[in-house]
Design an enzyme around this catalytic site. Structure first.
Site, mmCIF file in Angstrom:
data_model
loop_
_atom_site.group_PDB
_atom_site.id
_atom_site.type_symbol
_atom_site.label_atom_id
_atom_site.label_comp_id
_atom_site.label_asym_id
_atom_site.label_seq_id
_atom_site.Cartn_x
_atom_site.Cartn_y
_atom_site.Cartn_z
ATOM 1 N N GLY A 1 34.198 -2.482 -44.896
ATOM 2 C CA GLY A 1 35.371 -3.624 -44.729
ATOM 3 C C GLY A 1 35.760 -3.680 -42.683
ATOM 4 O O GLY A 1 35.773 -2.442 -42.320
ATOM 5 N N THR A 2 35.438 -5.164 -42.731
ATOM 6 C CA THR A 2 35.817 -4.963 -41.039
ATOM 7 C C THR A 2 37.670 -5.456 -40.469
ATOM 8 O O THR A 2 38.147 -4.269 -40.230
ATOM 9 C CB THR A 2 35.365 -6.273 -40.850
ATOM 10 N N THR A 3 37.687 -6.703 -40.176
ATOM 11 C CA THR A 3 38.414 -6.575 -39.299
ATOM 12 C C THR A 3 39.832 -6.895 -39.931
ATOM 13 O O THR A 3 40.879 -8.272 -40.498
ATOM 14 C CB THR A 3 38.741 -7.595 -38.180
#
Lengths: 276, 351
Positions: A48-50
């Protein structure tokens, strides 16, 4: 001897912590107890990122983009990475997605378990410390590439304000002021919020600011997903005030995102901040 | 070490059941009532912190009467079991039936194991469904029996009196206001006359299926109760009970001699129920009624009780009027027993 009654550990007074109980009774259910062969397992799992969070007078907002990546592949377009932890707090996750979602589930159960057994909710600091303990227990997996870095935010009913906590992989807990972001696009999101954030935003303006920040992150970070106009996939946004937390509906987020995109058609880099 | 007398299994179980029933009968009642939008729990509980009704899981609630430490233990075990199951599987996989089964096995095992004191508790496990037809209400007794209740259920001290009143006034699919009014009136009902239970002594909670959050359990606080119940006439608090957990409560062991009761541990020298060799039932030697209550000149007055009797001298409740005591005051163990104490425990409802 086979005794049909509940196991002794269930009837033992003592801990109000669900993860402590799990460690004693069913340690294989703890996400941090997985034995992983040595080597880097980070390439196996989607990441997962931001995640972005910002406070406003009377509350706090957290938003996350919808993309999970595996190397150069987009593993999922509509993953949910921001979850309510309890009525007054929310947790967003960056890092190994599967492990992170499991950790969020454990954290949600931990808070609810304490609330039911003790008859009162944990303080905001107590909640953030429990999350730090869960992250710390995961250090072994983090060193093999399966790190989980959450962002925790909530409304502190004693201090009457929204608060944001960030973490490192060793379980270090740091309180942030005003706004913060984690994940691969966090540098761009934070730079964007630096120019957009003011401390007198309303809840809706604050939601707009974090959606702008996620757009800027997606603009420059390939692992962060921007608004998906064809599939109508927009960031997950949670707002928490003294009345509790709720997820901003898809329609409301879509409306704000559409307005933002209309403005970016004129100026693709977003609103210009004053020079001085 | 002396050889123990033979005690038949029937007698052993009866003694244990009598013991548990006596402990439960000393306490107050808890009422569970199904209404249109869920399940309502009402209890008279002067303590604001030590609950008799609590949340177990999203749709499941727990209510208990009897010894606080024992049912609190069971409550925590239930929360752990539910949270464990919900975490390992899914939130929807936690059911009231599974929990009731676990409690039944635990209570039944403890009741029939010779080395342990039976739990002096009765429990409701309730699960609210999508419609009132899907609601489940289980009543568990101290020996692990499970009963599937419908409509309403009562347990605790004056269960039969309260149930009789509820049976007359209960209506199916009532509103919360109606159901609460009926339940509170039933708790105040007694053969000697009805009384208005004070709002601050009520512990009320609901499982509300109309709530949008996944967790359906809600406690109704005093202000909300006052709004719902409206004007009911002058409030009359009940006399203190052994399970009130308010102030320094006296030990719950019976302090009044009851030679007719084999589980009464206070009276010494009670003949066994059966002759140890012949097995013939022995004649109960009920002592002759004592003299009418005339206090000897040396004895301190009985009411208010002297010296260290805890209730009236409780510093936590200054100025609270002494409620009328239905039982004789607990005598100071150092003082000679007050004359006029009736031979049988008047609080014992068992035949």
């Amino acid at each position: 001897m086979a005794d049909p009654r509940l196991p002794a550990a269930y009837l033992m007074p003592g801990t109000s912590s669900f993860s402590d109980f799990l460690a004693a009774e069913a340690p294989d259910l703890l996400p941090s107890r997985r034995a992983v062969p040595s080597g880097n397992a980070g390439d196996l799992a989607p990441h997962g990122t931001t995640i972005v969070a910002a406070t406003f007078p009377g509350g706090v907002v957290m938003a996350g983009d919808r993309r999970a990546t595996m190397g150069n592949i987009i593993a999922q377009r509509d993953i949910q990475k921001v979850f309510p932890a309890d009525e007054y707090s929310v947790v967003g996750i960056a890092g190994a997605a599967g492990l992170a979602v499991e950790m969020v589930r454990l954290f949600q159960t931990e808070l609810e378990h304490y609330e039911k057994i003790e008859g009162t909710t944990l303080s905001m600091d107590g909640k953030s410390n429990r999350l730090a303990a869960l992250i710390r227990a995961n250090l072994g997996l983090a060193m093999q590439g399966l790190s989980v870095v959450p962002l925790f935010a909530g409304y502190d009913l004693h201090a009457d304000q929204g608060r944001i906590f960030s973490y490192d992989v060793t379980g270090g807990r740091y309180e942030e002021t005003a706004f913060h972001s984690v994940g691969s696009g966090s540098l761009f999101a934070r730079g964007s919020l630096k120019k957009l954030y003011r401390d007198d935003l309303t809840a809706e303006e604050c939601v707009t600011a974090v959606i702008q920040a996620l757009y800027d992150a997606a603009d420059d970070d390939s692992a962060t997903g921007g608004p998906d106009l064809t599939r109508r996939i927009f960031p997950v946004v949670h707002v928490i005030t003294a009345d509790g937390g709720h997820r901003v509906t898809e329609a409301e987020v879509a409306e704000i995102a559409d307005r933002m995109l209309a403005a970016r058609m004129q100026r693709p880099d977003g609103p210009a901040a004053a020079l001085i | 070490m002396s050889t123990p007398f033979y005690v038949s299994p029937e007698q052993l179980m009866k003694d244990r059941a009598d013991f548990a029933r006596k402990g439960i009968a000393r306490g107050r009642s808890v009422v569970a009532v199904q209404y249109a939008d869920g399940i309502l729990f009402v209890s008279e509980n002067p303590s604001q912190a030590l609950h008799k009704v609590s949340e177990i899981y999203d749709r499941i609630a727990f209510a208990a009467v009897g010894r606080y430490n024992e049912f609190e233990n069971l409550r925590i075990a239930g929360v752990r079991l539910a949270d464990m199951r919900g975490y390992a599987y899914d939130r929807r996989d936690v059911t009231g039936r599974g929990l009731a089964n676990a409690y039944a096995q635990t209570l039944g095992t403890i009741f029939s194991s010779g080395g342990e004191k039976p739990y002096e508790v009765e429990i409701f496990v309730a699960e609210v469904g999508e419609t009132s037809a899907d609601d489940q209400l289980y009543r568990l007794t101290y020996d692990g029996q499970v009963a599937d209740e419908h409509g309403f259920a009562v347990m605790g001290g004056a269960a039969e009196t309260v149930a009789t009143h509820l049976k007359e006034h209960y209506t199916h699919d009532a509103t919360l206001e109606t159901a609460l009014g009926v339940a509170v009136a039933a708790l105040g009902h007694a053969e000697t006359g009805d009384r208005v239970v004070p709002v601050e002594d009520l512990e009320v909670a609901i499982l509300d299926r109309t709530r949008t959050q996944p967790r359906k359990f809600v406690r109704l606080r005093e202000s909300r109760l006052t709004d719902i119940l409206g004007e009911r006439g002058p409030e009359q608090p009940d006399a203190a009970r052994s399970d009130d957990n308010v102030g320094a409560t006296p030990p719950s062991a019976p302090t009044t001699d009851d030679p007719a009761d084999p589980t009464d541990q206070v009276s010494g020298g009670v003949p066994p129920l059966e002759h140890p060799l012949t097995g013939e039932p022995t004649e109960h030697q009920v002592p002759p009624p004592t003299a009418p209550p005339t206090a000897p000149p040396t004895a301190p007055p009985i009411d208010p009780p002297p010296g260290p009797t805890p209730e009236p001298t409780d510093p936590a409740q200054p100025g609270e009027p002494q409620p009328p005591a239905p039982q004789p005051p607990f005598p100071d163990p150092a003082a000679p027993p007050a004359p006029g104490t009736p031979p049988a425990d008047p609080g014992d409802p068992l035949p």
